[in-house]
Design a protein around this motif. Sequence first.
Motif, PDB file in Angstrom:
ATOM      1  N   THR A 473     -55.077  29.349   6.155  1.00 51.14           N
ATOM      2  CA  THR A 473     -54.376  28.064   6.132  1.00 51.14           C
ATOM      3  C   THR A 473     -54.159  27.593   4.699  1.00 51.14           C
ATOM      4  O   THR A 473     -53.065  27.144   4.331  1.00 51.14           O
ATOM      5  N   LYS A 474     -55.211  27.702   3.876  1.00 49.29           N
ATOM      6  CA  LYS A 474     -55.089  27.266   2.486  1.00 49.29           C
ATOM      7  C   LYS A 474     -54.079  28.109   1.713  1.00 49.29           C
ATOM      8  O   LYS A 474     -53.444  27.624   0.781  1.00 49.29           O
ATOM      9  N   ASN A 476     -51.382  29.218   2.916  1.00 49.59           N
ATOM     10  CA  ASN A 476     -50.068  28.981   3.525  1.00 49.59           C
ATOM     11  C   ASN A 476     -49.549  30.221   4.259  1.00 49.59           C
ATOM     12  O   ASN A 476     -48.368  30.557   4.201  1.00 49.59           O
ATOM     13  N   THR A 478     -48.356  31.538   7.425  1.00 48.32           N
ATOM     14  CA  THR A 478     -47.847  30.965   8.673  1.00 48.32           C
ATOM     15  C   THR A 478     -47.478  32.018   9.698  1.00 48.32           C
ATOM     16  O   THR A 478     -47.129  31.676  10.822  1.00 48.32           O
TER      17      THR A 478
END
Length: 841
Positions: A473-474, A476, A478
């Motif tokens: 998540t950190k 990015n 996706t």
Amino acid sequence: MSAQKDRWVFSFAFLLFCASSIPTRGSMRLLQELSPQEYFSSLQAGRASLAYFSHNVSPGAQPFLEQIENSAEALQDYGVSVVKVNCPKEDVSRYCGKENAVRKAYLFRGNMLIREFPTDALFDVNSIVANVLFALLFNEVKYVETLADLQKIENALKGRSNMVFAYVPATGTAEHRAVMEAAFAYGTLHQFVLTTEATLLKDTGNDESDVSPARLLFCHCQQATDLAEPCRRTAMGQTLTMLNIHRHLKLMGAPLVTEVAEDPEKVSTVHLQLGLPLVFILSQKETYEADRSTAEFVAWQLLGKAGVALLSRDLVDLNILLRSNVALKTPDEGVPIKYLVLEDTDEVITLVEDKNKIEQIQEEEEEEEEEEEEDEEEKENNNQDIQDDQVVEAVSRDKKRELPLEQILVLTEETFHSALLETARTVVLFYASWEAVSLAVLRSYTEVADHLKGTRGVLLSRVNCWDWPGVCTKENVTQLPTIKIYEKGERSVMYNGMWGTEELTSFIMLSRVSCPLKLATIDEAEGYLRGEFPSELSSYHHTSLLGVFSTATSEAREAFEEAGNILSGHVTMGMYFEDDALALSRKYAVSPPALLLARSGGRSVEGIALSKQSAQDMVRMIRYESLDIFPEITVQNLPRYLQFRKPFLILFSDGDTSQMESKEMLKLAKGRPQQAFVACWLNLKKTPVGRGVLKAYFATMPSLPVLVWVNLHAGGQVFKFPSEQSITEMNILSWLEKLKAGLEIPSSTLSEEDWKPPLPAYDFLQMMETAVPELPLHTSHRHGDTPERHPPESPGGDTAVREEPAQETKAEKVGSPGRDLRGTAPRLAAREKQGKRHSKL
């Protein structure tokens, strides 16, 4: 030596050690009777003795003398002699003369009096041994009355030594004796602390009504460093006897987790020798750290009840189910090791504490295997339940093939950022261990690692986003899989090409060179165009692009630099803007700003004028111009050409094209107006899928070679070049003019229907939301992390592990009960059937 023999030897040795505490009737009389003069003259420095002075033995003192005599043998083992001193009637000395002296017993060390004991305090052997040892060990065994006193001792011991804290309701009891005898044996290893205050036991949070009033706690202070936190305590569950205390301290001194690299049937630990079971957490190299953390968590929960070992699948060849993640070995001789599939640590703890749980789990596994067999039979008879996905099929087919992952570093939340700083360029694959495409890419990634083995400045690593969602998540991430290249932990470049080994290797190698690469001299620029500079790319076939700029073209140069940053890893771009840039550009008949394209090692250099273009315009132009002029279409490179959304002029050939056809098509491709279409060819022998394409275009298979015009993005009409005409530039241009004028009839028109799988894809997110929310999975040791949920099992899933520390030196990993087992088994062992068929979604 077998486990049984080890236990026998240990038990025999310990019985010899403890036998001295059992009084033996009929043995040699050990109670000495001396006169005062004889007694005091026999005292030796450092030797302890317990003396009772008496003029004559009254009937009331007879029971006391019997107990003193019975304790003589026990005290002798601790170096204490027992003496009855017969005082003459006329003796009025300190010990014989006073009337109350005969109501006391005296403990001497040498000729120094240590303690006076009232005879009513020495009422049996236990009270005599307990009180004598308590007096002798006064400086070694601390007595506390308040919680503050206990905390003060704890704080002094933190980081240095462990503590044994015992509560006895009163001194002189059998439990008090057991504690004192243990202190005599282990006092040099641990600090012993004693209390008779029941309120102090409650203050420590260890008041349990269903156990013996006397309690013993082992306090792990050696590993504690925070003065604000109490030492971790492990209570002894048995009654306070010398044998039980010795057993408990032996367990506390054993390694918290034992790492095993041999047949588990041959493993013998102190737990098995003491009659406790041994739990194996099955692990593999890729998930070692996570498995090690899980094993330590389980070990703390089972401390004193069972041993825990970490068994590496990589080092031991186990003929067991791949999904098995826990094994249990009992101390009973001849009982085979049981390999089980458990879902969380709570089940492991229950397995040890509830013996009936083993049979229940095995029955459930047998039922699951029967259901799986029925599912497989039903699946074979129902083609509608087969997912038409070649990637899933390939992964499932090769699920038993082990991947060589030794050269790929596994990153976790704790190691991610530090690893990025250790190497000039770190390649990171973000993937999910249960997702088919991720596993397919992981195979290509291992081949890339083999190709780049020994390459300096490049580290290949991977992050399992199912285990470490916070990292992904950190960063990015996706979509999965994703590959990023980090330069010293700062700038990152994301890969968006094909997942083949060749493409990935090329991307990694090209990203090692600055994009654009600033060249200082004309010789460097010429060498760059010939493919000789930089040297690390000389072995890779690629088109070199060189931007030439004068001092007056700074705006175009900035756009070119920005385009280079975007295209890093995909193309090689150089930049020359020295004072003699004009001389270089004139050599190739262009004026700055200009772009020079060198194909085939510099044998052909094209010059293209750069107008006032934005960085995005340059990116699109460079991507198009860097492609081959007349490329061979393959499965791997087709997406590069489809992205331009232009019509295709494809020459289908059964093998290599003829020299004449290639020459004519190349002339056509070079002269195509404003890049209006993609001229290419397809070799059906190298790319057999082309036959299926032709069958979709035409009702019958045409004779080869055949030239086809198809516009996939506008109408889908397919036109076939007349077979009676020869393939020349003039004939093709004439035919294209007729197509433009609408004078040709299409051979077929492709359906506008989207190309989709015959069945819907798995909705992983929905399945993750509905899959047993009561099982929180802690993938991080940080507070506040979102708990993970279970996805369906996928074939070949990755699950994620030094010198073995003893409990005194290894702190417990922070964790919560019910944490997930990340061993070598897939995560959802009992729920794997959820993702099997579409009809069950």
